[in-house]
Write a protein that holds these residues in place. Structure first.
Motif, PDB file in Angstrom:
ATOM      1  N   ALA A   6       1.101  -1.530  -0.325  1.00 44.30           N
ATOM      2  CA  ALA A   6       0.745   0.059  -0.299  1.00 44.30           C
ATOM      3  C   ALA A   6       0.518   1.631   0.155  1.00 44.30           C
ATOM      4  CB  ALA A   6      -0.766   0.537   1.319  1.00 44.30           C
ATOM      5  N   LEU A   7       2.031   0.722   0.834  1.00 43.73           N
ATOM      6  CA  LEU A   7       2.613   2.524   0.591  1.00 43.73           C
ATOM      7  C   LEU A   7       3.616   2.538  -1.282  1.00 43.73           C
ATOM      8  CD1 LEU A   7       4.833   2.372   4.240  1.00 43.73           C
ATOM      9  CD2 LEU A   7       3.068   3.626   3.425  1.00 43.73           C
ATOM     10  N   HIS A   8       3.820   1.820  -1.262  1.00 45.85           N
ATOM     11  CA  HIS A   8       4.344   1.693  -2.724  1.00 45.85           C
ATOM     12  C   HIS A   8       3.606   2.341  -3.663  1.00 45.85           C
ATOM     13  CE1 HIS A   8       8.259  -0.058  -2.458  1.00 45.85           C
ATOM     14  NE2 HIS A   8       7.967  -1.374  -1.578  1.00 45.85           N
ATOM     15  N   ASP A   9       2.476   1.618  -3.286  1.00 51.83           N
ATOM     16  CA  ASP A   9       1.207   2.200  -4.864  1.00 51.83           C
ATOM     17  C   ASP A   9       1.464   3.662  -4.485  1.00 51.83           C
ATOM     18  OD1 ASP A   9       0.900  -0.399  -5.525  1.00 51.83           O
ATOM     19  OD2 ASP A   9      -0.605  -0.656  -4.331  1.00 51.83           O
ATOM     20  N   LEU A  10       1.005   4.151  -3.240  1.00 61.01           N
ATOM     21  CA  LEU A  10       0.481   5.544  -2.697  1.00 61.01           C
ATOM     22  C   LEU A  10       1.959   6.660  -2.781  1.00 61.01           C
ATOM     23  CD1 LEU A  10      -0.229   7.561  -1.532  1.00 61.01           C
ATOM     24  CD2 LEU A  10       0.554   7.487   0.685  1.00 61.01           C
ATOM     25  N   TYR A  21      -6.294  10.792  -3.450  1.00 59.61           N
ATOM     26  CA  TYR A  21      -7.250  10.586  -2.291  1.00 59.61           C
ATOM     27  C   TYR A  21      -7.002   9.883  -0.836  1.00 59.61           C
ATOM     28  CZ  TYR A  21      -9.121  14.793  -5.297  1.00 59.61           C
ATOM     29  OH  TYR A  21      -9.330  15.684  -6.143  1.00 59.61           O
ATOM     30  N   ASP A  22      -6.362   8.712  -1.140  1.00 61.07           N
ATOM     31  CA  ASP A  22      -6.257   7.614  -0.286  1.00 61.07           C
ATOM     32  C   ASP A  22      -4.806   7.715   0.281  1.00 61.07           C
ATOM     33  OD1 ASP A  22      -6.671   5.216   0.951  1.00 61.07           O
ATOM     34  OD2 ASP A  22      -6.348   4.545  -0.845  1.00 61.07           O
ATOM     35  N   PHE A  23      -5.009   8.623   1.757  1.00 63.59           N
ATOM     36  CA  PHE A  23      -4.078   8.190   2.676  1.00 63.59           C
ATOM     37  C   PHE A  23      -4.153   7.308   3.610  1.00 63.59           C
ATOM     38  CE2 PHE A  23      -3.247  12.490   0.144  1.00 63.59           C
ATOM     39  CZ  PHE A  23      -1.883  11.954   0.109  1.00 63.59           C
ATOM     40  N   GLY A  24      -5.098   6.470   3.912  1.00 62.06           N
ATOM     41  CA  GLY A  24      -5.497   5.846   4.574  1.00 62.06           C
ATOM     42  C   GLY A  24      -4.419   4.972   5.995  1.00 62.06           C
ATOM     43  N   VAL A  25      -2.858   4.318   4.066  1.00 58.83           N
ATOM     44  CA  VAL A  25      -2.177   3.895   4.934  1.00 58.83           C
ATOM     45  C   VAL A  25      -1.476   4.613   5.798  1.00 58.83           C
ATOM     46  CG1 VAL A  25      -0.655   4.106   2.374  1.00 58.83           C
ATOM     47  CG2 VAL A  25      -0.346   2.226   4.567  1.00 58.83           C
ATOM     48  N   VAL A  26      -1.321   5.601   5.638  1.00 59.91           N
ATOM     49  CA  VAL A  26       0.036   6.482   6.382  1.00 59.91           C
ATOM     50  C   VAL A  26      -0.683   6.548   8.092  1.00 59.91           C
ATOM     51  CG1 VAL A  26       0.465   9.278   6.742  1.00 59.91           C
ATOM     52  CG2 VAL A  26       0.395   8.083   4.802  1.00 59.91           C
ATOM     53  N   GLY A  27      -2.092   6.721   8.380  1.00 60.63           N
ATOM     54  CA  GLY A  27      -2.706   6.759   9.511  1.00 60.63           C
ATOM     55  C   GLY A  27      -4.076   6.872  10.128  1.00 60.63           C
ATOM     56  N   GLY A  28      -4.356   7.063  11.085  1.00 58.41           N
ATOM     57  CA  GLY A  28      -5.295   7.645  11.534  1.00 58.41           C
ATOM     58  C   GLY A  28      -5.456   8.953  10.689  1.00 58.41           C
ATOM     59  N   PRO A  29      -6.974   9.729  11.133  1.00 54.95           N
ATOM     60  CA  PRO A  29      -7.757  10.858  10.331  1.00 54.95           C
ATOM     61  C   PRO A  29      -6.093  12.336  10.835  1.00 54.95           C
ATOM     62  CG  PRO A  29      -9.007   9.871  11.869  1.00 54.95           C
ATOM     63  CD  PRO A  29      -8.169   8.821  12.411  1.00 54.95           C
ATOM     64  N   LEU A  97       7.246   8.935   2.700  1.00 54.68           N
ATOM     65  CA  LEU A  97       6.658   7.469   2.313  1.00 54.68           C
ATOM     66  C   LEU A  97       8.457   6.443   2.296  1.00 54.68           C
ATOM     67  CD1 LEU A  97       4.342   8.922  -0.381  1.00 54.68           C
ATOM     68  CD2 LEU A  97       3.823   7.569   1.937  1.00 54.68           C
ATOM     69  N   GLU A  98       9.489   7.248   1.285  1.00 51.75           N
ATOM     70  CA  GLU A  98      10.352   6.079   0.839  1.00 51.75           C
ATOM     71  C   GLU A  98      11.013   5.996   2.685  1.00 51.75           C
ATOM     72  OE1 GLU A  98      13.083   8.768  -1.306  1.00 51.75           O
ATOM     73  OE2 GLU A  98      11.856   7.614  -3.573  1.00 51.75           O
ATOM     74  N   ALA A  99      10.584   6.730   3.364  1.00 50.55           N
ATOM     75  CA  ALA A  99      11.441   6.553   4.940  1.00 50.55           C
ATOM     76  C   ALA A  99      10.649   5.659   5.612  1.00 50.55           C
ATOM     77  CB  ALA A  99      11.837   7.880   5.707  1.00 50.55           C
ATOM     78  N   LEU A 100       9.113   5.415   5.663  1.00 52.29           N
ATOM     79  CA  LEU A 100       8.686   5.153   5.924  1.00 52.29           C
ATOM     80  C   LEU A 100       9.129   3.149   5.443  1.00 52.29           C
ATOM     81  CD1 LEU A 100       4.994   6.486   6.490  1.00 52.29           C
ATOM     82  CD2 LEU A 100       6.850   5.898   8.298  1.00 52.29           C
TER      83      LEU A 100
END
Length: 108
Positions: A6-10, A21-29, A97-100
């Motif tokens: 999911a992080l790679h896709d994002l 619009y879909d940053f759900g993999v990063v964390g909560g709201p 994102l690359e760090a994550l």
């Protein structure tokens, strides 16, 4: 593996530009809000996201001599023609994102 994919896709979507619009993999709201803000040009949001998901990590963001936005997160440098000099917050988001992704890969 699911989070890593999911992080790679994002990351690919953010690099491609345009609206994401879909940053759900990063964390909560709250974290999603910071990521969305960084994606649309807010350096404040990028800084808040960085501090939340990479506490204690150093960062730098600048425009290099080629007019390209560059972000460095604890020694990991991101610079790409996909990110124009007008969008340093997106460069910073990509570096985060690359760090994550690197952290997830280290878990495996």
């Amino acid at each position: 593996m699911e989070r890593l994919d999911a992080l790679h896709d994002l990351l690919a979507k953010v690099k491609a530009g345009g609206d994401v619009y879909d940053f759900g993999v990063v964390g909560g709201p709250t974290l999603r809000g910071y990521a969305e803000g960084a994606c649309v040009g807010s350096l404040d949001a990028a800084k808040k996201l960085h501090e939340a998901v990479l506490p204690g990590w150093q960062w730098q963001v600048w425009v290099d001599h080629n007019g390209m936005a560059v972000a460095v997160v604890d020694g990991m440098e991101f610079s790409s023609p996909e990110v124009s000099h007008h969008d340093p917050s997106r460069a910073w988001l990509i570096a985060i994102l690359e760090a994550l992704i690197a952290m997830e890969e280290d878990k495996e």
